[in-house]
Motif scaffolding. Structure first.
Motif, PDB file in Angstrom:
ATOM      1  N   ASP A 104       9.159  -4.307  -8.483  1.00  0.00           N
ATOM      2  CA  ASP A 104       8.964  -5.685  -8.932  1.00  0.00           C
ATOM      3  C   ASP A 104       7.476  -5.893  -9.273  1.00  0.00           C
ATOM      4  O   ASP A 104       6.678  -4.955  -9.147  1.00  0.00           O
ATOM      5  N   PRO A 105       7.087  -7.067  -9.730  1.00  0.00           N
ATOM      6  CA  PRO A 105       5.687  -7.280 -10.136  1.00  0.00           C
ATOM      7  C   PRO A 105       4.649  -7.040  -9.031  1.00  0.00           C
ATOM      8  O   PRO A 105       3.482  -6.813  -9.341  1.00  0.00           O
ATOM      9  N   GLU A 106       5.051  -7.049  -7.763  1.00  0.00           N
ATOM     10  CA  GLU A 106       4.106  -6.768  -6.675  1.00  0.00           C
ATOM     11  C   GLU A 106       4.244  -5.348  -6.131  1.00  0.00           C
ATOM     12  O   GLU A 106       3.630  -4.986  -5.145  1.00  0.00           O
ATOM     13  N   GLY A 107       5.083  -4.534  -6.791  1.00  0.00           N
ATOM     14  CA  GLY A 107       5.209  -3.134  -6.415  1.00  0.00           C
ATOM     15  C   GLY A 107       6.288  -2.809  -5.408  1.00  0.00           C
ATOM     16  O   GLY A 107       6.402  -1.660  -4.971  1.00  0.00           O
ATOM     17  N   ASN A 108       7.110  -3.778  -5.027  1.00  0.00           N
ATOM     18  CA  ASN A 108       8.210  -3.522  -4.089  1.00  0.00           C
ATOM     19  C   ASN A 108       9.329  -2.771  -4.802  1.00  0.00           C
ATOM     20  O   ASN A 108       9.839  -3.246  -5.814  1.00  0.00           O
ATOM     21  N   GLU A 109       9.701  -1.609  -4.255  1.00  0.00           N
ATOM     22  CA  GLU A 109      10.720  -0.794  -4.900  1.00  0.00           C
ATOM     23  C   GLU A 109      12.125  -1.348  -4.675  1.00  0.00           C
ATOM     24  O   GLU A 109      12.413  -1.947  -3.646  1.00  0.00           O
ATOM     25  N   PHE A 110      12.964  -1.121  -5.665  1.00  0.00           N
ATOM     26  CA  PHE A 110      14.391  -1.409  -5.577  1.00  0.00           C
ATOM     27  C   PHE A 110      15.098  -0.474  -6.542  1.00  0.00           C
ATOM     28  O   PHE A 110      14.468   0.143  -7.391  1.00  0.00           O
ATOM     29  N   CYS A 111      16.402  -0.333  -6.376  1.00  0.00           N
ATOM     30  CA  CYS A 111      17.168   0.579  -7.235  1.00  0.00           C
ATOM     31  C   CYS A 111      18.198  -0.190  -8.040  1.00  0.00           C
ATOM     32  O   CYS A 111      18.743  -1.190  -7.587  1.00  0.00           O
ATOM     33  N   ILE A 112      18.495   0.331  -9.217  1.00  0.00           N
ATOM     34  CA  ILE A 112      19.590  -0.202 -10.023  1.00  0.00           C
ATOM     35  C   ILE A 112      20.657   0.899 -10.091  1.00  0.00           C
ATOM     36  O   ILE A 112      20.385   2.023 -10.506  1.00  0.00           O
ATOM     37  N   LEU A 113      21.839   0.558  -9.604  1.00  0.00           N
ATOM     38  CA  LEU A 113      22.971   1.469  -9.537  1.00  0.00           C
ATOM     39  C   LEU A 113      23.901   1.245 -10.722  1.00  0.00           C
ATOM     40  O   LEU A 113      23.714   0.316 -11.508  1.00  0.00           O
ATOM     41  N   ARG A 114      24.956   2.049 -10.796  1.00  0.00           N
ATOM     42  CA  ARG A 114      25.981   1.834 -11.809  1.00  0.00           C
ATOM     43  C   ARG A 114      26.804   0.612 -11.444  1.00  0.00           C
ATOM     44  O   ARG A 114      26.952   0.262 -10.282  1.00  0.00           O
ATOM     45  N   ALA A 137       0.794  -1.226   0.000  1.00  0.00           N
ATOM     46  CA  ALA A 137       0.000   0.000   0.000  1.00  0.00           C
ATOM     47  C   ALA A 137       0.831   1.283   0.000  1.00  0.00           C
ATOM     48  O   ALA A 137       0.380   2.295  -0.519  1.00  0.00           O
ATOM     49  N   VAL A 138       2.015   1.274   0.592  1.00  0.00           N
ATOM     50  CA  VAL A 138       2.814   2.495   0.695  1.00  0.00           C
ATOM     51  C   VAL A 138       4.253   2.209   0.280  1.00  0.00           C
ATOM     52  O   VAL A 138       4.637   1.066   0.075  1.00  0.00           O
ATOM     53  N   LYS A 139       5.038   3.282   0.199  1.00  0.00           N
ATOM     54  CA  LYS A 139       6.442   3.145  -0.171  1.00  0.00           C
ATOM     55  C   LYS A 139       7.182   2.259   0.826  1.00  0.00           C
ATOM     56  O   LYS A 139       6.930   2.322   2.021  1.00  0.00           O
ATOM     57  N   ASN A 140       8.108   1.450   0.302  1.00  0.00           N
ATOM     58  CA  ASN A 140       8.945   0.605   1.162  1.00  0.00           C
ATOM     59  C   ASN A 140       9.751   1.471   2.127  1.00  0.00           C
ATOM     60  O   ASN A 140      10.235   2.530   1.748  1.00  0.00           O
ATOM     61  N   ARG A 141       9.945   0.997   3.332  1.00  0.00           N
ATOM     62  CA  ARG A 141      10.847   1.650   4.281  1.00  0.00           C
ATOM     63  C   ARG A 141      12.256   1.083   4.130  1.00  0.00           C
ATOM     64  O   ARG A 141      13.222   1.642   4.627  1.00  0.00           O
ATOM     65  N   LEU A 142      12.373  -0.042   3.468  1.00  0.00           N
ATOM     66  CA  LEU A 142      13.642  -0.712   3.224  1.00  0.00           C
ATOM     67  C   LEU A 142      13.584  -1.238   1.804  1.00  0.00           C
ATOM     68  O   LEU A 142      12.528  -1.713   1.370  1.00  0.00           O
TER      69      LEU A 142
END
Length: 135
Positions: A111-121, A64-69
């Motif tokens: 991801d497909p369930e909406g969990n945020e992650f980052c792609i770095l260099r 429902a909301v932005k990931n804290r981690l």
């Protein structure tokens, strides 16, 4: 005394499907002695050296909301933007583009369930002098 991280746990509506998706992203595998099945409430995947582990646990609610981690990923071989293309092809969606005109920065994905992650260099991009070693 200190503790260590045994694994990172991620809530999921469909732990099996999400564990399979992340397996493709990270080239992780399930434990051959305890394979994941679609009906499982918990699905574990791990790196080839079995050091890094992600555990997906079934929960009834949608995210429902932005990931804290969140996870920050760094490409092993390719440049960040090539890895970004691969992740999109796997089904990641872009949340925020934090790249800068000088080649620094990162991209926030979900991801497909909406969990945020980052792609770095990649480390190769960092070593080539494209900014600080973090993002």
């Amino acid at each position: 005394m200190v503790s260590f991280i045994s694994h990172v746990t991620i809530d999921a509506r469909d732990p099996y499907a999400l564990s399979r998706w992340w397996s493709d992203v990270l080239d992780f595998a399930e434990d051959p002695d305890d394979p994941n099945l679609p009906e499982h409430e918990e699905c574990l995947i791990q790196s080839a050296d079995r050091v890094t582990k992600l555990l997906f646990i079934r929960v009834p609610e949608e995210k429902a909301v932005k990931n804290r981690l969140h996870l920050d990923l760094r490409p092993v071989a390719d440049a960040r933007d090539l890895e970004l293309d691969r992740l999109r092809a796997l089904g990641a969606t872009e949340v925020d583009d934090r790249r800068t005109s000088d080649g620094l920065g990162w991209v926030v994905l979900a991801d497909p369930e909406g969990n945020e992650f980052c792609i770095l260099r990649s480390l190769a991009e960092v070593a080539a002098g494209q900014g600080p070693p973090t993002c």
